[in-house]
Design a protein around this motif. Sequence first.
Motif, PDB file in Angstrom:
ATOM      1  N   ASN A 188      -2.986  -0.319  15.152  1.00 13.09           N
ATOM      2  CA  ASN A 188      -1.525  -0.298  15.038  1.00 13.09           C
ATOM      3  C   ASN A 188      -1.079  -0.323  13.581  1.00 13.09           C
ATOM      4  N   ASP A 189      -1.760  -1.143  12.772  1.00 13.61           N
ATOM      5  CA  ASP A 189      -1.416  -1.222  11.354  1.00 13.61           C
ATOM      6  C   ASP A 189      -1.731   0.096  10.652  1.00 13.61           C
ATOM      7  N   PHE A 190      -2.855   0.684  10.994  1.00 19.39           N
ATOM      8  CA  PHE A 190      -3.220   1.953  10.369  1.00 19.39           C
ATOM      9  C   PHE A 190      -2.211   3.042  10.726  1.00 19.39           C
ATOM     10  N   GLN A 191      -1.769   3.054  11.966  1.00 13.69           N
ATOM     11  CA  GLN A 191      -0.777   4.043  12.375  1.00 13.69           C
ATOM     12  C   GLN A 191       0.547   3.823  11.654  1.00 13.69           C
ATOM     13  N   GLU A 192       0.910   2.558  11.465  1.00  8.36           N
ATOM     14  CA  GLU A 192       2.142   2.264  10.708  1.00  8.36           C
ATOM     15  C   GLU A 192       2.009   2.732   9.267  1.00  8.36           C
ATOM     16  N   LEU A 193       0.837   2.496   8.665  1.00 11.50           N
ATOM     17  CA  LEU A 193       0.629   2.933   7.287  1.00 11.50           C
ATOM     18  C   LEU A 193       0.670   4.448   7.177  1.00 11.50           C
ATOM     19  N   THR A 194       0.002   5.149   8.079  1.00 15.14           N
ATOM     20  CA  THR A 194       0.016   6.615   8.014  1.00 15.14           C
ATOM     21  C   THR A 194       1.418   7.177   8.241  1.00 15.14           C
ATOM     22  N   HIS A 195       2.219   6.491   9.060  1.00 15.93           N
ATOM     23  CA  HIS A 195       3.608   6.917   9.229  1.00 15.93           C
ATOM     24  C   HIS A 195       4.361   6.792   7.914  1.00 15.93           C
ATOM     25  N   SER A 196       4.088   5.699   7.167  1.00 15.98           N
ATOM     26  CA  SER A 196       4.739   5.510   5.860  1.00 15.98           C
ATOM     27  C   SER A 196       4.285   6.550   4.852  1.00 15.98           C
ATOM     28  N   LEU A 197       3.098   7.112   5.076  1.00 12.80           N
ATOM     29  CA  LEU A 197       2.537   8.101   4.147  1.00 12.80           C
ATOM     30  C   LEU A 197       2.600   9.509   4.746  1.00 12.80           C
ATOM     31  N   ALA A 198       3.631   9.754   5.520  1.00 12.62           N
ATOM     32  CA  ALA A 198       3.733  11.021   6.251  1.00 12.62           C
ATOM     33  C   ALA A 198       3.684  12.236   5.332  1.00 12.62           C
ATOM     34  N   GLY A 199       4.101  12.088   4.096  1.00 14.30           N
ATOM     35  CA  GLY A 199       4.086  13.211   3.172  1.00 14.30           C
ATOM     36  C   GLY A 199       2.757  13.402   2.467  1.00 14.30           C
ATOM     37  N   CYS A 200       1.781  12.551   2.774  1.00 11.27           N
ATOM     38  CA  CYS A 200       0.477  12.613   2.121  1.00 11.27           C
ATOM     39  C   CYS A 200      -0.565  13.188   3.079  1.00 11.27           C
ATOM     40  N   LEU A 234       0.824  -1.203   0.000  1.00 16.70           N
ATOM     41  CA  LEU A 234       0.000   0.000   0.000  1.00 16.70           C
ATOM     42  C   LEU A 234       0.856   1.250   0.000  1.00 16.70           C
ATOM     43  N   ALA A 235       1.903   1.268   0.812  1.00 16.40           N
ATOM     44  CA  ALA A 235       2.774   2.439   0.876  1.00 16.40           C
ATOM     45  C   ALA A 235       3.413   2.713  -0.485  1.00 16.40           C
ATOM     46  N   GLY A 236       3.816   1.647  -1.157  1.00 14.79           N
ATOM     47  CA  GLY A 236       4.427   1.833  -2.469  1.00 14.79           C
ATOM     48  C   GLY A 236       3.466   2.401  -3.500  1.00 14.79           C
ATOM     49  N   LEU A 237       2.195   2.030  -3.404  1.00 10.65           N
ATOM     50  CA  LEU A 237       1.197   2.506  -4.355  1.00 10.65           C
ATOM     51  C   LEU A 237       0.704   3.914  -4.034  1.00 10.65           C
ATOM     52  N   LEU A 238       0.767   4.308  -2.752  1.00 12.56           N
ATOM     53  CA  LEU A 238       0.126   5.546  -2.337  1.00 12.56           C
ATOM     54  C   LEU A 238       1.088   6.683  -1.997  1.00 12.56           C
ATOM     55  N   LYS A 239       2.372   6.384  -1.814  1.00 10.01           N
ATOM     56  CA  LYS A 239       3.283   7.402  -1.286  1.00 10.01           C
ATOM     57  C   LYS A 239       3.466   8.593  -2.217  1.00 10.01           C
ATOM     58  N   THR A 240       3.139   8.426  -3.497  1.00  9.63           N
ATOM     59  CA  THR A 240       3.275   9.556  -4.428  1.00  9.63           C
ATOM     60  C   THR A 240       1.987  10.375  -4.525  1.00  9.63           C
ATOM     61  N   LYS A 241       0.953   9.970  -3.800  1.00  4.63           N
ATOM     62  CA  LYS A 241      -0.336  10.668  -3.854  1.00  4.63           C
ATOM     63  C   LYS A 241      -0.338  11.804  -2.827  1.00  4.63           C
ATOM     64  N   ALA A 242      -0.643  12.995  -3.269  1.00  5.39           N
ATOM     65  CA  ALA A 242      -0.619  14.146  -2.362  1.00  5.39           C
ATOM     66  C   ALA A 242      -1.799  14.129  -1.401  1.00  5.39           C
ATOM     67  N   ARG A 243      -2.966  13.686  -1.869  1.00  7.61           N
ATOM     68  CA  ARG A 243      -4.178  13.757  -1.054  1.00  7.61           C
ATOM     69  C   ARG A 243      -4.971  12.458  -1.238  1.00  7.61           C
ATOM     70  N   ILE A 244      -5.135  11.721  -0.147  1.00  7.71           N
ATOM     71  CA  ILE A 244      -5.766  10.401  -0.186  1.00  7.71           C
ATOM     72  C   ILE A 244      -7.055  10.441   0.635  1.00  7.71           C
ATOM     73  N   GLY A 245      -8.140   9.958   0.066  1.00 10.49           N
ATOM     74  CA  GLY A 245      -9.421   9.950   0.749  1.00 10.49           C
ATOM     75  C   GLY A 245      -9.706   8.612   1.394  1.00 10.49           C
ATOM     76  N   LEU A 246     -10.160   8.640   2.642  1.00  8.15           N
ATOM     77  CA  LEU A 246     -10.638   7.460   3.351  1.00  8.15           C
ATOM     78  C   LEU A 246     -11.975   7.811   4.002  1.00  8.15           C
ATOM     79  N   PRO A 247     -12.900   6.848   4.112  1.00 11.11           N
ATOM     80  CA  PRO A 247     -14.109   7.128   4.887  1.00 11.11           C
ATOM     81  C   PRO A 247     -13.750   7.326   6.354  1.00 11.11           C
ATOM     82  N   MET A 248     -14.086   8.478   6.912  1.00 10.69           N
ATOM     83  CA  MET A 248     -13.707   8.803   8.285  1.00 10.69           C
ATOM     84  C   MET A 248     -14.886   9.173   9.167  1.00 10.69           C
TER      85      MET A 248
END
Length: 380
Positions: free
Chosen positions: A127-139, A102-116
């Motif tokens: 924990n997994d979601f927090q790890e993913l958001t850390h990987s996408l810190a620039g998004c 997921l990080a590899g596919l999304l890290k170049t995306k400036a703005r990512i939408g999730l249902p919140m």
Amino acid sequence: MSEPDFPESEFADRLERAQRLMAGDNLDALLLTTEPEIRYFSGFRTLFWQSPTRPWFLIVPSSGKPIAVIPEIGAALMARTWIEDIRTFASPAPQNEALPILAGLLKTKARIGLPMSGESQLRLPLNDFQELTHSLAGCELADAAPLIQTLRHIKSEREIALIRQICLIACDAFDAVPQQIHAGMTLKDAFRAFRIDLLRRGADDVPYLVGGAGPDGYGDIISPPDGTHLATGDVFMMDTGATLNGYFCDFDRNFSVGPASEIAARAHATLVRATQAAFETARPGRTFADLFQTMAKVLQDEGGQVGRMGHGLGMQLTETPSIAPFDTTVLEAGMVLTLEPGLTTTEGRMMVHEENIVIREDGAEFLTRPTGPELPMIGL
């Protein structure tokens, strides 16, 4: 799912509508993790979602087709859908192997939408979601719940046809209740007989069946059946959410066990009158709050309304919007919803009536066969 539930054009249209809305919200991708959203965009339908062990993901890019990131066990079924790019990972595993994909596919995306917000869920360990958001810190992560709800509020004619079909299957089963259920049966036996009849008539599944019984009404509308025996003078209610190809009906029927009491008969007639009033109000341009106020006005002299009085319907038993005084969502053609007035009959007792409708350009159309004002009777 031996063959797709809909042709590719159905999913292509959903994707085109989504990407148009994404452009308006400056979203470069949607990240989806729950069954309805993944099925909505892919057509991937399986009961394996009952297992919480494995996470599932679908990425909807701002252009191009969705990308599935799923456990290996789902690859063969996903390949039967219109999705072409399917990335798999081993699961269950000590670490969530989907995260680097997921990080590899999304890290170049400036703005990512999730249902919140609203009625959204994550279905992913925090924990997994927090790890993913850390990987996408620039998004930037943005709430896409309103966008997705806007899409799913309006059903296609194919979706409406499926909902109509399962509604009519359930109507036929309800019509047969007086011949199959009688005084002296336990609620468990009555519910079991009804569930079996729904399946025999063509329902795929009956994941939701609740109700109750008692003199002049019932204590709540969500209880599972127990060993209580149906008794003369009871009001007996069943509320079913049966499915066909993953689409729900959601409506109930009330019956008197023997002749109805004056209280029960009057309450039923009032509920039917409130439903009809809302049906006549339901047309494009009116709001869900308007439907609530219409029904509340009919019920105000008969014990008062109970709870919200309906909701959206489709791939889930209950969907947004709500028929409630706070929900000013405007009705549009293609919306499928329930009309569900409820009132208090006596202390600690209530009755609820429910029908399913679709909004058309010139008004509303029943998907269920509406009940008349006279309370149907189960024989002794």
